[in-house]
Design an enzyme around this catalytic site. Sequence first.
Site, PDB file in Angstrom:
ATOM      1  N   ASP A  17      -7.090   0.797  43.746  1.00  0.00           N
ATOM      2  CA  ASP A  17      -6.190   1.289  44.005  1.00  0.00           C
ATOM      3  C   ASP A  17      -6.065   1.558  45.919  1.00  0.00           C
ATOM      4  O   ASP A  17      -4.808   1.976  46.354  1.00  0.00           O
ATOM      5  CB  ASP A  17      -5.654   2.042  43.514  1.00  0.00           C
ATOM      6  CG  ASP A  17      -6.718   3.607  43.713  1.00  0.00           C
ATOM      7  OD1 ASP A  17      -7.921   3.481  43.679  1.00  0.00           O
ATOM      8  OD2 ASP A  17      -6.418   4.827  43.342  1.00  0.00           O
ATOM      9  N   ASP A  48     -11.576   3.115  46.793  1.00  0.00           N
ATOM     10  CA  ASP A  48     -12.414   3.401  45.976  1.00  0.00           C
ATOM     11  C   ASP A  48     -12.568   1.637  45.460  1.00  0.00           C
ATOM     12  O   ASP A  48     -11.673   1.294  45.987  1.00  0.00           O
ATOM     13  CB  ASP A  48     -12.747   4.487  45.194  1.00  0.00           C
ATOM     14  CG  ASP A  48     -11.276   4.616  44.604  1.00  0.00           C
ATOM     15  OD1 ASP A  48     -10.634   3.486  45.177  1.00  0.00           O
ATOM     16  OD2 ASP A  48     -10.627   5.679  43.920  1.00  0.00           O
ATOM     17  N   TYR A  86      -5.287   9.575  38.130  1.00  0.00           N
ATOM     18  CA  TYR A  86      -4.078   9.908  38.027  1.00  0.00           C
ATOM     19  C   TYR A  86      -3.473   9.933  36.643  1.00  0.00           C
ATOM     20  O   TYR A  86      -2.710   9.841  35.848  1.00  0.00           O
ATOM     21  CB  TYR A  86      -3.549   8.255  37.710  1.00  0.00           C
ATOM     22  CG  TYR A  86      -3.691   7.430  39.016  1.00  0.00           C
ATOM     23  CD1 TYR A  86      -3.210   7.791  40.304  1.00  0.00           C
ATOM     24  CD2 TYR A  86      -5.023   6.568  39.874  1.00  0.00           C
ATOM     25  CE1 TYR A  86      -3.309   7.002  41.705  1.00  0.00           C
ATOM     26  CE2 TYR A  86      -5.192   6.474  41.156  1.00  0.00           C
ATOM     27  CZ  TYR A  86      -4.139   6.749  41.846  1.00  0.00           C
ATOM     28  OH  TYR A  86      -4.467   5.697  43.225  1.00  0.00           O
ATOM     29  N   GLU A  92      -7.453   8.460  53.419  1.00  0.00           N
ATOM     30  CA  GLU A  92      -6.965   7.273  52.945  1.00  0.00           C
ATOM     31  C   GLU A  92      -4.946   6.542  52.388  1.00  0.00           C
ATOM     32  O   GLU A  92      -4.306   7.343  52.464  1.00  0.00           O
ATOM     33  CB  GLU A  92      -7.325   7.905  51.275  1.00  0.00           C
ATOM     34  CG  GLU A  92      -7.936   6.718  50.264  1.00  0.00           C
ATOM     35  CD  GLU A  92      -8.146   7.327  49.390  1.00  0.00           C
ATOM     36  OE1 GLU A  92      -9.315   6.621  48.403  1.00  0.00           O
ATOM     37  OE2 GLU A  92      -8.432   8.526  49.303  1.00  0.00           O
TER      38      GLU A  92
END
Length: 529
Positions: free
Chosen positions: A78, A81, A231, A498
């Site tokens: 995603d 990571d 999430y 990120e």
Amino acid sequence: MSDVTGRFVLAAAVAVASLVMAAAARHDYGDALSKSLLYFESQRSGRLPYNQRVRWRGHSGLTDGLEQGVDLVGGYYDAGDHVKFGLPMAFTVTMLSWAVLEYGDQIAAAGEGAHALQSIKWGTDYFIKAHTAPNELWTQVGDGDSDHYCWQRPEDMTTSRRAYKVDAEHPGSEVAAETAAAMAAASIVFRRAGDAHYAHLLLHHAQQLFEFADKYRGRYDASVRVVKSYYPSASGYNDELLWAALWLHRATGGREYLDYAVANADDFGGTGWGVSEFSWDIKYPGLQVLASKLLLEEKDLSSEYRAVLEKFRAKAEFYVCSNMNKNPGGAARNAPRTPAGLIFIRPWNNLQYVTNAVFLLTVHSDLLAALGEPLRCTVDEDADTSDTGGETAADVVVRAEEVLAFAKAQADYILGTNPMETSYLVGYSDKYPRRVHHRAASTASFADEKGFIGCAQGFDSWYSAGEENPHDLVGAVVGGPDGEDRFNDQRGAYMQTEACTYNTAPMVGVFSRLMELDAEERLREQRDL
């Protein structure tokens, strides 16, 4: 000069400077589009194909699912990571598919049609594997907690690759419905591309997943608790159920899916929720814009159905007006902005909300133009008017081209027309983030350094180093600036540096539309010479 006057003068100066920059900038949207699609190759998990263009990546996650006796090799990481999270991955594929459905001709004209299809198929191939039974969907591979303790290349992963699923006893309506939406939307893409067999396969899975999501209702983060820190589902699953139903209606033409969306529109919040955020979690604005399009596309709507769709449209326009700061009633009814005018929803990865907003505004501006109608930002009779001096507000009317111009200005901000003069699309222009918070990009590639990089070793050798990443994560949209338009290009500033797949996915459609708009503007300029 009073503090209030000083702030007003400063804000006015920033606004003028932003307008000057916007007027001077002319971006290469075709280049931005190409780079955006390249990014998804950096995020691939599994065995990479022979035509992989991002050469600093290698095969990874080749035993995913082995422990559970299922093949879960493939899919996307995603962000920076190495966990494969099902809900944001499915949303990414839905948005990529929607981009192709709206602007496929422009994408093909840019020579990127094949890459767009490949980016979608890399996700849908994985979803087919993950849907192992009608009422069973594997929704996550890897553990966020253990993964975040390590900084190593995906090719060297030593962290847990345990897989998690939802089923009838452990339901997960959000992720099942979003995966259904992704596969339904993708089925339309591949049917139009001439791959009828693959389109039919995707649609079959989509229909089963929707039935599963609806029949066995439950929050997915209650069944897969390890996802809750990463999430969680704030909006619940009703928005995903409506969203999936609308996509299945588009994919099948089946009246039963439209019946479902209309029958549940009020109870599920589709015609009641007016919000300023569209994201992997909150789908209401997206489904409201999608429903609004049916007013143009469906020719045999009953007056009852048309009335419900008009209610969807009213909430879609609340979202558009909010992001444009056009809703009467003050700050409570409009999305916040930075001093330079960037939509600012949250400090952490704010650009995800901007890119999704820009896409919806672009699509809705095209709908308004096709309908020949303006955007109407209406008064809320219960709104607090204290910040307007108590004056009575009036409806605001906005032309379709103004909506598109605002979307373009937000996209241009991302591409570098901003106070930092930094492109937040990595690899675009000369100045962009060089220390993206991304394990693979910040570490030596396997081709250059074949020695194993351990969990803690990566933190010592790469994460803590102040140098630029050895690899540019080309096409990634990073988290972006803070609420004052400032950006800290450091790996440790993960709220800003990120990048996520669902940041970039909406921009594939936006850049395609803006590329067309730019060509039209150049043609007009030539005619005026």
